[in-house]
Write a protein that holds these residues in place. Structure first.
Motif, mmCIF file in Angstrom:
data_model
loop_
_atom_site.group_PDB
_atom_site.id
_atom_site.type_symbol
_atom_site.label_atom_id
_atom_site.label_comp_id
_atom_site.label_asym_id
_atom_site.label_seq_id
_atom_site.Cartn_x
_atom_site.Cartn_y
_atom_site.Cartn_z
ATOM 1 N N SER A 10 -40.928 126.285 -22.259
ATOM 2 C CA SER A 10 -39.631 126.964 -22.330
ATOM 3 C C SER A 10 -39.731 128.231 -23.164
ATOM 4 O O SER A 10 -39.132 129.262 -22.820
ATOM 5 N N HIS A 65 -36.036 116.649 -11.552
ATOM 6 C CA HIS A 65 -35.129 117.749 -11.881
ATOM 7 C C HIS A 65 -35.769 118.724 -12.869
ATOM 8 O O HIS A 65 -35.556 119.939 -12.772
ATOM 9 N N GLU A 115 -38.108 120.848 -10.831
ATOM 10 C CA GLU A 115 -37.374 121.831 -10.035
ATOM 11 C C GLU A 115 -36.952 123.030 -10.893
ATOM 12 O O GLU A 115 -37.092 124.194 -10.481
ATOM 13 N N ARG A 116 -36.433 122.759 -12.075
ATOM 14 C CA ARG A 116 -35.997 123.835 -12.957
ATOM 15 C C ARG A 116 -37.179 124.679 -13.424
ATOM 16 O O ARG A 116 -37.087 125.908 -13.522
ATOM 17 N N ALA A 128 -38.333 126.883 -10.537
ATOM 18 C CA ALA A 128 -37.362 127.958 -10.321
ATOM 19 C C ALA A 128 -37.492 129.053 -11.379
ATOM 20 O O ALA A 128 -37.166 130.221 -11.121
ATOM 21 N N ALA A 129 -37.960 128.679 -12.570
ATOM 22 C CA ALA A 129 -38.135 129.651 -13.649
ATOM 23 C C ALA A 129 -39.491 130.341 -13.593
ATOM 24 O O ALA A 129 -39.813 131.141 -14.482
ATOM 25 N N LEU A 189 -35.934 124.503 -20.780
ATOM 26 C CA LEU A 189 -35.641 125.669 -19.949
ATOM 27 C C LEU A 189 -34.153 125.978 -19.935
ATOM 28 O O LEU A 189 -33.565 126.250 -18.890
ATOM 29 N N THR A 235 -31.709 123.896 -20.685
ATOM 30 C CA THR A 235 -30.878 122.713 -20.483
ATOM 31 C C THR A 235 -31.010 121.790 -21.691
ATOM 32 O O THR A 235 -32.093 121.278 -21.979
ATOM 33 N N ALA A 246 -26.362 119.546 -11.407
ATOM 34 C CA ALA A 246 -26.439 121.003 -11.342
ATOM 35 C C ALA A 246 -25.684 121.662 -12.487
ATOM 36 O O ALA A 246 -26.126 122.676 -13.037
#
Length: 376
Positions: A156, A185, A188-189, A192-193, A318, A320, A342
């Protein structure tokens, strides 16, 4: 216990400082000494991978305040324990007599490079965090080995600093602790980053001297400006060799923090707890606090000691925020009590013996999460 008895705490750790504070709060007025081998005053470790790595955060925000009078701090390392004479031997050669002792020497970062090889970065101490923060400011690429909580917090930080980062583990990020549902999840995050996730079931080896990359099991190699190993920790028990205390994956204690010697207790990351189902080691911040409290109660034979484990953990993945109250690892899909994955959700996992609550990207006060975890 006589309130004038002397107590020596080996380790200026969170567990050690908590023990000292609790002893004073419960009424102990005898000599109380903490032995710490770092040049820095006592500090919290969770901020190291969060605030300290974030250059936008003011200061380090890590200091543990010791405001009680009569607590002596000795800047030296614990080097040996003579239980017959009840002396703690220091690295300088000096000794400290005690009536009761508490072992709270924590753990050290596990390294993959052999001794003497430079270039491998770890994150365990304040100096480690400051060094890594400086390296992140100039690096263009990074490889993080280990996709647990610490590894993903370093990932992160890399994303925040716009450092191209690859994370490598034997299984997907946080799968071992958070289970496949939340691990998916997290992956996925991360993807995406812009995070690259690579798996190698056999584990990688470090290459270069100074270290500048990794070699996979199939012989392929990958290099980067910055190599960070987040592969767990090793309890600091080597100095207890020959003491006669039971060591098994850590200093073995019972539910009252007692070791195999009646006048020695243990707390924090250095310990393994003997439970009805076997030896358990849970090196989380909340457990270090809890075990320091329990040790103080046990030493003073004070009633009302809490349970030796306080299964609470928090992290930031990240962007969250994640809070966990209850047993890990998690298995299967959860009940969604509120929200969505989400936008932020309150999740519950139940087994016949326990309940775990996770606040995933959702702000909820800790007392409410504890109440949900304790509800029938």
């Amino acid at each position: 216990m006589n309130e004038d008895h002397s107590i020596v705490i080996a380790g200026e750790s969170l567990a050690g400082v908590t023990t000292a504070r609790e002893l004073r709060r419960l009424g102990h007025r005898g000599p109380l000494t903490i032995v710490g081998d770092e040049t820095h005053p006592a500090y919290n470790r969770p901020p190291l991978s969060k605030q300290v790595l974030d250059r936008a955060q003011p200061g380090d925000a890590t200091r543990l305040q010791l405001t009680d009078d009569g607590i002596t701090i000795v800047r030296d390392g614990a080097a040996g324990l003579d239980l017959d004479r009840k002396h703690l031997r220091l690295g300088s050669g000096a000794t400290l007599p005690f009536d009761k002792a508490v072992i709270a020497t924590g753990a050290s970062a596990r390294r993959l490079a052999p001794p003497g090889r430079t270039g491998e970065n770890v994150l365990r101490t304040l100096d480690d965090a400051r060094t890594l923060r400086d390296r992140l400011a100039t690096a263009q690429s990074a490889i993080v080995i280990g996709a647990g909580f610490l590894g993903m917090e370093v990932v992160s930080a890399c994303v925040r600093e716009r450092v191209k980062v690859t994370v490598i583990d034997v299984e997907p990020p946080l799968r071992r602790l958070l289970g496949p549902f939340l691990s998916g999840h997290v992956s996925e995050r991360a993807t995406a980053a812009g995070v690259e996730i690579l798996l190698d079931p056999g584990g990688v080896t470090l290459i270069g001297d100074p270290v500048n990359g990794v070699r996979f099991g199939d012989g392929t190699e990958r290099t980067a400006d910055l190599i960070v190993t987040c592969a767990g920790d090793i309890p600091n028990t080597g100095w207890l060799t020959g003491s006669g205390l039971e060591i098994a994956g850590g200093l073995v204690i019972d539910a009252h923090t007692r070791t195999s010697h009646p006048d020695v207790h243990g707390a924090g990351d250095v310990v393994t707890v003997r439970t009805a189902t076997g030896l358990v080691r849970r090196p989380f911040w909340a457990n270090a606090v809890r075990q320091g409290q329990v040790a103080a109660h046990a030493i003073l034979q004070h009633p009302g000691a809490p349970a030796v484990f306080d299964d609470y953990f928090w992290t930031d993945l990240l962007g969250t925020a994640v809070k966990v109250v209850g047993d890990l690892p998690l298995h299967g899909p959860p009940e969604i009590l509120d929200g969505t994955l989400a936008d932020g959700a309150l999740l519950r996992w139940r087994t016949p013996h326990s309940t775990t609550i996770v606040a995933w990207g959702l702000k909820r006060p800790l007392p409410r999460l504890r109440a949900l975890a304790a509800a029938p």
